[in-house]
Design a protein around this motif. Structure first.
Motif, PDB file in Angstrom:
ATOM      1  N   LEU A 121      27.419  -1.761  18.526  1.00  0.00           N
ATOM      2  CA  LEU A 121      27.769  -1.255  19.853  1.00  0.00           C
ATOM      3  C   LEU A 121      27.477  -2.305  20.925  1.00  0.00           C
ATOM      4  CD1 LEU A 121      26.388   2.408  19.681  1.00  0.00           C
ATOM      5  CD2 LEU A 121      28.764   1.667  19.495  1.00  0.00           C
ATOM      6  N   ALA A 122      26.323  -2.956  20.812  1.00  0.00           N
ATOM      7  CA  ALA A 122      25.943  -3.963  21.805  1.00  0.00           C
ATOM      8  C   ALA A 122      26.891  -5.154  21.792  1.00  0.00           C
ATOM      9  CB  ALA A 122      24.509  -4.421  21.551  1.00  0.00           C
ATOM     10  N   VAL A 123      27.353  -5.551  20.621  1.00  0.00           N
ATOM     11  CA  VAL A 123      28.306  -6.661  20.534  1.00  0.00           C
ATOM     12  C   VAL A 123      29.624  -6.291  21.202  1.00  0.00           C
ATOM     13  CG1 VAL A 123      29.692  -8.036  18.933  1.00  0.00           C
ATOM     14  CG2 VAL A 123      27.272  -7.673  18.480  1.00  0.00           C
ATOM     15  N   LEU A 124      30.036  -5.035  21.057  1.00  0.00           N
ATOM     16  CA  LEU A 124      31.310  -4.596  21.633  1.00  0.00           C
ATOM     17  C   LEU A 124      31.269  -4.517  23.162  1.00  0.00           C
ATOM     18  CD1 LEU A 124      32.348  -1.778  19.140  1.00  0.00           C
ATOM     19  CD2 LEU A 124      33.401  -4.029  19.404  1.00  0.00           C
ATOM     20  N   VAL A 125      30.095  -4.328  23.729  1.00  0.00           N
ATOM     21  CA  VAL A 125      29.995  -4.161  25.185  1.00  0.00           C
ATOM     22  C   VAL A 125      30.570  -5.371  25.930  1.00  0.00           C
ATOM     23  CG1 VAL A 125      28.390  -3.930  27.116  1.00  0.00           C
ATOM     24  CG2 VAL A 125      28.115  -2.506  25.096  1.00  0.00           C
ATOM     25  N   PRO A 126      30.161  -6.613  25.665  1.00  0.00           N
ATOM     26  CA  PRO A 126      30.814  -7.748  26.344  1.00  0.00           C
ATOM     27  C   PRO A 126      32.153  -8.131  25.719  1.00  0.00           C
ATOM     28  CG  PRO A 126      29.035  -8.553  24.966  1.00  0.00           C
ATOM     29  CD  PRO A 126      28.998  -7.065  24.869  1.00  0.00           C
ATOM     30  N   SER A 157      33.317  -0.164  27.834  1.00  0.00           N
ATOM     31  CA  SER A 157      32.035  -0.879  27.826  1.00  0.00           C
ATOM     32  C   SER A 157      30.946  -0.064  28.494  1.00  0.00           C
ATOM     33  CB  SER A 157      32.187  -2.227  28.529  1.00  0.00           C
ATOM     34  OG  SER A 157      32.947  -3.120  27.754  1.00  0.00           O
ATOM     35  N   LEU A 158      31.309   0.657  29.558  1.00  0.00           N
ATOM     36  CA  LEU A 158      30.335   1.514  30.233  1.00  0.00           C
ATOM     37  C   LEU A 158      29.818   2.597  29.291  1.00  0.00           C
ATOM     38  CD1 LEU A 158      28.832   2.568  32.715  1.00  0.00           C
ATOM     39  CD2 LEU A 158      30.941   3.754  33.395  1.00  0.00           C
ATOM     40  N   VAL A 159      30.726   3.230  28.561  1.00  0.00           N
ATOM     41  CA  VAL A 159      30.321   4.272  27.615  1.00  0.00           C
ATOM     42  C   VAL A 159      29.428   3.684  26.520  1.00  0.00           C
ATOM     43  CG1 VAL A 159      31.154   5.910  25.896  1.00  0.00           C
ATOM     44  CG2 VAL A 159      32.363   5.671  28.079  1.00  0.00           C
ATOM     45  N   LEU A 160      29.832   2.529  25.977  1.00  0.00           N
ATOM     46  CA  LEU A 160      29.045   1.910  24.907  1.00  0.00           C
ATOM     47  C   LEU A 160      27.685   1.436  25.422  1.00  0.00           C
ATOM     48  CD1 LEU A 160      31.797  -0.151  23.039  1.00  0.00           C
ATOM     49  CD2 LEU A 160      30.876   2.099  22.471  1.00  0.00           C
ATOM     50  N   LEU A 186      24.776  -0.915  34.869  1.00  0.00           N
ATOM     51  CA  LEU A 186      25.163  -1.237  36.246  1.00  0.00           C
ATOM     52  C   LEU A 186      26.391  -2.135  36.271  1.00  0.00           C
ATOM     53  CD1 LEU A 186      24.605  -1.408  39.351  1.00  0.00           C
ATOM     54  CD2 LEU A 186      23.233  -3.444  38.825  1.00  0.00           C
ATOM     55  N   VAL A 187      26.393  -3.198  35.471  1.00  0.00           N
ATOM     56  CA  VAL A 187      27.501  -4.144  35.472  1.00  0.00           C
ATOM     57  C   VAL A 187      28.799  -3.454  35.071  1.00  0.00           C
ATOM     58  CG1 VAL A 187      28.414  -6.236  34.397  1.00  0.00           C
ATOM     59  CG2 VAL A 187      25.992  -6.113  35.001  1.00  0.00           C
ATOM     60  N   ALA A 188      28.770  -2.693  33.992  1.00  0.00           N
ATOM     61  CA  ALA A 188      29.983  -2.024  33.523  1.00  0.00           C
ATOM     62  C   ALA A 188      30.444  -0.955  34.511  1.00  0.00           C
ATOM     63  CB  ALA A 188      29.734  -1.402  32.155  1.00  0.00           C
TER      64      ALA A 188
END
Length: 664
Positions: free
Chosen positions: A6-11, A43-46, A90-92
């Motif tokens: 999940l963390a890899v998919l965020v960026p 990305s916000l959801v993840l 915050l960023v997403a």
């Protein structure tokens, strides 16, 4: 699906969205908006799922070696603690709001596909910085943000202002990135690794050989990226870009990266008392100087730009007194209300009929015309001024409380002088912040500028985003100061009695003083005359902004604007106003110290190249050419001439032989 995946998919998702948007922007324009909005939302959801699973508990570490280097390894590593989990949200969140807002703001812009792709890439780069557990991978995201800011600030490249602003942002931040890169390599040399966990372990064991030098080198990059004195001058000029870009840069990316980096590696800076004192001085000068400059600006976006610089000064001040929890708390709170301020300013700019560099002295009657922007911006300005119970009050008071704690000598690794300096500067800035926030509210929504016609309703996507951002601006701080300590270092973020009373009292005094001055100066004033105004109902705000900048005229017609004589900033600052309005002449100082000498050196090099080097090169070519011409003239093809020359040569040789023989 594992938390690591999940963390890899965020960026990764915004990056893929950016690539797809660039590829399909011309061939399939119908996919551009979904590709702009859906990846950051996903990305916000993840990121929220990652935060829930991390839960403020043990740090999530995962790594794999990118490529064998033969010495210090470079690894694709994740390092997700409570700080990283919340900052990623915050960023997403802000990026999603900006992308949704931009679908209306730039709906007719022909360069919207490239704009949306760059915003997604910008988001991906910042998320990479947040989650990265390796300093080299972090540096990649750090530099990608720099190039994205260059292109986005220069979106309206037809105008000299946008071109100059993009170049200035790129060059000033690169000026800080050079020592920053050296500092990273010095840090990795001592630690034997670029992994953040290895670096922190080395610091804890006392293995950092030159902590002061390393910390100061890193601070140069932080000052450039987070617009801290003395490398802050690029940020106000960057307002020449589209307003949603300003919201993204100021609220969640670019300038937040430097603060987050120091928070992530705070033990490195705490290893040097001198570095902490330098950080405190930088924060104090930044927050007070920028607040004075904000009070003197007429352009609404430049007021907000200097406001961002000042609020970043609060964050670096919290780091200077060793409380990274307070710094990141204010980073989260500030991200919500500053994004709201800029996006509401975009609505105000459109309604006021001015260009993106919107003079508040030209505004009149906007309260009733843009009620959504009026009410949401009021909420954001109250949060900015740190008035309870708005979110800015709780986050700013956590900073002042940390400074009070350090001023009493109770903070480990922090000189007491640093705490006292940050505390005094923070209280002074609280007065000034409330003053310029009140001034902006009065001039923008209750000003005496020229009336302009209604230009039609703003797209629904713009107004909805404002109300979405108003929720955390109002309610975030009230529960966050209780919940966040478990996600951070466990230190209390609750407001302390002394700083709460002082900070709130000074803020209220600053706001009331500004309002009183404004009321006094508005008595017996008449409205300025109106010029011929051409109405453009339903005009696209993004195109209004671009066309107004390109023509250097107010949008929607020729309006007889006059400076607002009721500007309380002039009264409050007095003779200091003209200096504060130009940023205390720092650009002129840099021009004299750096730009002119470089230009003079370039002129000297050009003169030497043209007049000296080219002369020698030209002479080296001319001499063989002259010799060749002389030889060519001797080859006439006339036999009689050759025989005559042969006889003459024979006579000369004979005479020479006789003279030699006689002399012998």
């Amino acid at each position: 699906m594992t938390t690591t995946t999940l963390a890899v998919l965020v960026p990764l998702l915004p990056f893929l969205g950016a690539a797809a948007g660039l590829l399909l922007g011309r061939t399939a324009p119908g996919f551009v908006r979904p590709l702009a909005v859906l990846p950051p939302l996903a990305s916000l959801v993840l990121a929220a799922l990652v935060a829930v699973r991390q839960g403020g508990g043990p740090v999530l570490d995962a790594h794999t070696e990118l490529t064998p280097t033969g010495s210090v390894p470079v690894e694709l590593a994740l390092h997700i603690d409570g700080f990283a989990a919340l900052v990623a949200i915050l960023v997403a969140f802000v990026a999603s709001c900006v992308q949704i807002y931009s679908t209306g703001y730039l709906r007719h812009d022909p360069r919207y596909p490239s704009y949306a792709a760059l915003v997604s890439l910008f988001t991906s780069a910042m998320l990479l910085v947040v989650y990265s557990g390796d300093l080299i991978v972090l540096l990649v995201g750090w530099e990608v943000m720099g190039i994205c800011s260059y292109f986005l600030v220069g979106h309206y490249w037809e105008t000299p202002e946008a071109r100059a602003a993009s170049l200035k942002a790129f060059l000033v931040t690169k000026l800080g990135d050079v020592p920053f890169l050296i500092g990273l390599f010095a840090l990795a040399t001592d630690a034997g690794s670029f992994r953040i966990t290895s670096v922190l372990g080395t610091v804890a064991s006392g293995g950092l050989h030159h902590p002061t030098v390393v910390a100061l080198l890193l601070l140069a990059g932080v000052a450039g990226k987070s617009a801290q004195f003395p490398l802050h001058t690029w940020l106000p000029d960057a307002m020449a870009g589209p307003t949603p870009v300003s919201a993204l840069i100021h609220a969640a990316t670019m300038v937040a990266a430097g603060v987050y980096f120091v928070a992530r590696l705070l033990p490195v800076f705490e290893a040097s008392g001198a570095a902490m004192l330098v950080l405190a001085v930088m924060a104090a000068v930044t927050m007070t100087g920028s607040a004075l400059a904000a009070l003197a600006q007429d352009d609404i976006k430049r007021v907000l730009a200097y406001s961002t610089i000042g609020q970043l000064g609060y964050m670096t001040g919290a780091l200077a007194v060793g409380d990274r929890g307070a710094a990141v708390f204010h980073l989260l709170s500030h991200g919500a209300f500053k994004a709201l301020l800029f996006l509401a300013a975009g609505v105000v700019i459109h309604a006021a009929g001015t260009n993106s560099l919107a003079a508040m002295s030209r505004m009149r009657g906007l309260r009733d015309r843009v009620p959504d922007a009026y009410w949401t911006m009021t909420v954001a300005l109250l949060a900015l001024a740190a008035i309870p119970p708005f979110s800015g009050f709780f986050s700013k008071e956590s900073v002042l409380g940390a400074a009070e704690h350090a001023a009493g000598g109770h903070a480990a690794h922090v000189p007491g002088a640093a705490g006292r300096l940050v505390l005094v500067a923070g209280l002074v800035t609280a007065v000034l912040t409330a003053a310029y926030a009140t001034r902006l509210w009065l001039l923008a929504f209750h000003g005496r500028g020229a009336e302009v016609p209604d230009h039609g309703r703003r797209p629904l996507t713009m107004t909805v985003v404002l109300w979405v951002l108003a929720i955390p601006s109002l309610a975030f701080g009230g529960f966050a100061y209780r919940a966040l300590p478990g996600w951070f270092d466990g230190r209390s973020l609750a407001p302390t009695a002394l700083t709460s009373v002082l900070g709130t009292g000074l803020a209220v005094a600053g706001g009331l003083l500004t309002y009183g001055v404004w009321q006094r100066t508005t008595r017996n004033l008449v409205s300025p005359p109106l010029g011929a105004v051409a109405a453009h109902p339903g005009a696209d705000p993004g195109r209004v902004e671009a066309e107004a900048i390109a023509t250097h005229t107010p949008a929607y017609g020729d309006i007889a604007y006059a400076p607002d004589p009721a500007d309380p900033g002039r009264v409050l600052l007095g003779p200091l106003h003209r200096h504060a309005a130009v940023g205390f002449h720092l650009d002129a100082v840099y021009d004299a110290l750096f730009v002119r000498p470089v230009r003079a050196g370039a002129s000297l090099v050009r003169f030497l190249d043209r007049e000296v080097v080219d002369t020698y090169v030209g002479a080296a070519g001319a001499l063989p050419r002259l010799l060749g011409a002389a030889v060519r003239r001797a080859q006439t093809g006339n036999v009689q001439t050759y025989v005559s020359a042969l006889l003459a040569g024979t006579v000369v040789l004979a005479v020479a032989v006789v003279l030699v023989a006689t002399g012998a």
